[in-house]
Write an enzyme that holds these catalytic residues in place. Sequence first.
Site, PDB file in Angstrom:
ATOM      1  N   PHE A   1       0.863  -1.193   0.000  1.00 12.55           N
ATOM      2  CA  PHE A   1       0.000   0.000   0.000  1.00 12.55           C
ATOM      3  C   PHE A   1       0.887   1.226   0.000  1.00 12.55           C
ATOM      4  O   PHE A   1       1.740   1.387   0.877  1.00 12.55           O
ATOM      5  CB  PHE A   1      -0.919   0.039   1.228  1.00 12.55           C
ATOM      6  CG  PHE A   1      -1.864   1.217   1.206  1.00 12.55           C
ATOM      7  CD1 PHE A   1      -3.119   1.113   0.633  1.00 12.55           C
ATOM      8  CD2 PHE A   1      -1.482   2.448   1.727  1.00 12.55           C
ATOM      9  CE1 PHE A   1      -3.983   2.206   0.578  1.00 12.55           C
ATOM     10  CE2 PHE A   1      -2.338   3.554   1.675  1.00 12.55           C
ATOM     11  CZ  PHE A   1      -3.592   3.422   1.111  1.00 12.55           C
TER      12      PHE A   1
ATOM     13  N   ASP B   1       9.202   2.902   1.595  1.00 11.27           N
ATOM     14  CA  ASP B   1       8.019   3.645   2.031  1.00 11.27           C
ATOM     15  C   ASP B   1       7.842   3.425   3.531  1.00 11.27           C
ATOM     16  O   ASP B   1       7.343   2.389   3.968  1.00 11.27           O
ATOM     17  CB  ASP B   1       6.803   3.146   1.236  1.00 11.27           C
ATOM     18  CG  ASP B   1       5.494   3.789   1.680  1.00 11.27           C
ATOM     19  OD1 ASP B   1       5.454   4.388   2.766  1.00 11.27           O
ATOM     20  OD2 ASP B   1       4.501   3.662   0.930  1.00 11.27           O
TER      21      ASP B   1
ATOM     22  N   LYS C   1       2.422  10.131   8.352  1.00  8.93           N
ATOM     23  CA  LYS C   1       1.709   9.585   9.530  1.00  8.93           C
ATOM     24  C   LYS C   1       2.268  10.108  10.861  1.00  8.93           C
ATOM     25  O   LYS C   1       2.022  11.251  11.203  1.00  8.93           O
ATOM     26  CB  LYS C   1       1.747   8.060   9.498  1.00  8.93           C
ATOM     27  CG  LYS C   1       0.882   7.501   8.362  1.00  8.93           C
ATOM     28  CD  LYS C   1       0.076   6.331   8.832  1.00  8.93           C
ATOM     29  CE  LYS C   1      -0.700   5.658   7.733  1.00  8.93           C
ATOM     30  NZ  LYS C   1      -2.074   5.387   8.102  1.00  8.93           N
TER      31      LYS C   1
ATOM     32  N   THR D   1       3.057  24.562  -5.014  1.00  8.95           N
ATOM     33  CA  THR D   1       2.873  25.841  -4.317  1.00  8.95           C
ATOM     34  C   THR D   1       3.425  25.802  -2.900  1.00  8.95           C
ATOM     35  O   THR D   1       4.283  26.609  -2.539  1.00  8.95           O
ATOM     36  CB  THR D   1       1.380  26.232  -4.256  1.00  8.95           C
ATOM     37  OG1 THR D   1       0.904  26.360  -5.593  1.00  8.95           O
ATOM     38  CG2 THR D   1       1.192  27.566  -3.524  1.00  8.95           C
TER      39      THR D   1
END
Lengths: 511, 511
Positions: B233, B339, B370, B395
């Site tokens: 995931f 990850d 997280k 931005t």
Amino acid sequence: MLSTLRGSSRAFSRVSVRRAVEIQQRRAIHNTRCRPAANIAVDSVSSQEPFFPNEPTRPSVKTEIPGPKSQVAIKELDEVFDTRSLNMICDYEHSLGNYVSDHDHNLLLDVYAQIASIPLGYNNPALAKVASSPEMVTALIDRPALGNFPPASWTQTLKSGILSVAPKGLNQVFTGMSGSDANECAYKAAFMFHRRRERGEGAPFTEEELSTAMNNQKPGSPDLAILSFRKGFHGRLFGSLSTTRSKPIHKIDIPSFNWPQARFPQLKYPLEENVEANKKEESECLADVERLITSWHCPVSAVVIEPIQSEGGDFHASPEFFRGLRELTLKHNVLLIVDEVQTGVGATGKFWAHDHWNLQSPPDIVTFSKKAQTAGYYFGNPLLRPNMAYRQFNTWMGDPARVLIFNTIIKEVERLGLVEHTAQTGAYLFNGLEQLSKKFPGEIQNLRGKNTGTFIAWDSPQRDAFLKKMKTVGVNIGGCGESAVRLRPMLVFQRHHADILLESIEKVLKA
Amino acid sequence: MLSTLRGSSRAFSRVSVRRAVEIQQRRAIHNTRCRPAANIAVDSVSSQEPFFPNEPTRPSVKTEIPGPKSQVAIKELDEVFDTRSLNMICDYEHSLGNYVSDHDHNLLLDVYAQIASIPLGYNNPALAKVASSPEMVTALIDRPALGNFPPASWTQTLKSGILSVAPKGLNQVFTGMSGSDANECAYKAAFMFHRRRERGEGAPFTEEELSTAMNNQKPGSPDLAILSFRKGFHGRLFGSLSTTRSKPIHKIDIPSFNWPQARFPQLKYPLEENVEANKKEESECLADVERLITSWHCPVSAVVIEPIQSEGGDFHASPEFFRGLRELTLKHNVLLIVDEVQTGVGATGKFWAHDHWNLQSPPDIVTFSKKAQTAGYYFGNPLLRPNMAYRQFNTWMGDPARVLIFNTIIKEVERLGLVEHTAQTGAYLFNGLEQLSKKFPGEIQNLRGKNTGTFIAWDSPQRDAFLKKMKTVGVNIGGCGESAVRLRPMLVFQRHHADILLESIEKVLKA
């Protein structure tokens, strides 16, 4: 004048920002008490009383930009963070209202405003107040996974704030983190809606769909497209970047989806003198949209469009064009997503730029970010909530701290009548620019944004040099596209700021 | 015990959270003064002194969940916000430390922690302090476009915080908003690096590349892939979702890139009894990776992997497997992206879970979010900064307000020795669960996470019913994958919490 300049600049730097904010807050409360907004003509307020009583009265540029302190700081930063896109190292504690301070304490009138994302001025007292509130502390330190564990106050937070300014006809929101995030989630909603409609209400997923989706293969992972426009900008993640068509540097080397781009009207200015040509141009562009929708190698689920193409070069189209686009999308059962990330929250003289269009039927989805200081998308059709839980979901689904900021922005915009104010200041500014463009027709070309508040731009043959020179006279100003100068002042930009801006432009163009 | 429970719960709800936070802050300062962390064995601290002196001593469940007040609130919220994924309506003002309060003031021991994203407990006093600081107010109300207008303090903010915990061998950071955002920007960095290497240093883009990129066509928009793993995931935007392989519901109806997925080891438990079979499994999975890298229809630019596959079902692999993967990626000139969105920041008993692997050569990119409460990716190779400005840009490029929170988290983690503490608490908890799994072998299967702190999971044949029942005994606990119960306590989870958790599990399994 020099003494005023120095005096003001010194007075400003002598008080700490904390103190300035305190003073501001008291005045703000006082002002609210003795003059309820409704009793005062907005125009007279805006032209006479500064929103920031302690704001510098003029820019003050004391060093080269970047100055000596900034140069050292940039070098240090570059060791750990890419500084090649750096414009100025700022000192936000010394910035106030429409004035941004750099690290060498040069004070610039800021009509770029963090790439169009500061609505109420630096160190705005109302924002300082909410930023120091107990609600903010909770939002910051007990960050919820909003889809799973929302606070009880979330309904009220949404209803009294974000949803109180929902575009006409839309009454739901999905909150997110940034413009790219908002657009990609909107695209996902469009794709799920597309398949829901094809599949028929209540029809289950097939085994084949479930298993192929896991392999990124059809039919579970279908070939569907979002149509965008040449020079459009919708963000830089993989889905949003596939709809972005601003510049090669934004896209090169990044894999993308094979999605269509239609022509966006390239209007001729001044508009009054090019009515027929522009009408033809817009009608051809609509024909291009229809051609692509009906002939693309895969179904088009949605069309995404900015009310004014910003990053790509500040290109406008007429309300008629957008009404035509809405009709086309309805005719072909394609959703219309209006990307108000840069145009939303007042700068065009309407709260949402698409309010200028007088649509019969609202857009299906409107995305927002930037001046909202948070992000998300609005929608109205309940079927745009996917048919099952967890299909549109992520851990945080936005940030309640930033939502509190947006809610306060909304209150201040309403309390001070900043949308109408910006419409008026914009008209004043546009008029001044029109005069300048007559004086310097080679330097100010294709002036655009007549009725779109302070959302004004023009083409400049030596744009980059112009932007740089504007810094030397104390104005921080942005560009976009190949040759456009784009004005993105804050909503607290007033006539006296417009005067300074116009003077400064003239000074640079004369030199 | 009932009186203790009531007394404590009443005492807690009698003081306002503001007051509790004040008390905590004074105690925290006092504690720091009279016992410098270095002089006290962490273990004795963790087993004897609660991190939150005012924390409830037990869960307290007084109504059904959702209770009557929550039911009304859910109905109201659902009018404007999808509530089908709602787990509990929370009252964060009444939550403290490891205990989350719902809207009916049921107090639950929270071992799910906002989908693994709360590191230091609810209403942590150190976070409350930074959240009320002048720096935070500035970060909240003067939000910079960090790539263009960073504050002068940004270097120090990065160096003293985020970069002080950079994974070994990595010394640069690109800041972002969320896990999905961090991963997608990492993928973009990998693709730009891939083409840079192919093109040769200093070689310009060709005209064809520049023009085809604008049409989403080769060669400007190349066919390149990110390889991920089954059950992995990595987020839910379009690029990250193309590497996510957790569940069909996450992916169905959303267009995706045709990228490869390799097998991830499906280890057999207990590990001690399945050494050979697991070794074989891991070696086959590595072979699968190599096969895909060398045979995929397009070049693979990077491999992305979670140290422990979390959302997909809490699947572990051995350090040997990951070392093998690093070797393979080096052999084939493919980047390795680790990850650490869910595994990072201490919960596995190391600050970064990949610290368990003892790699010879660090990962190329490590992504985080997280528990960091912000997001981004670390890298070391200077060539991973693209060759030109504005290629990796947006931005905001993150949120300095959230970075201040992360920096304080880092300081607290270090001050209290929470990584080592979590390793020890995890070992204690795992031992207790091992005992329980012997008592209830049918209910606690494939217990995993022996040496990974509190990052522990098992398979439960009636998982959803189990999770629901755990609420009735006062524990908020999460699941993942098809049948896993995943523990994601905070870093301030202590032995006495572990005891309550173990008792509660036993109680539910006995019933």
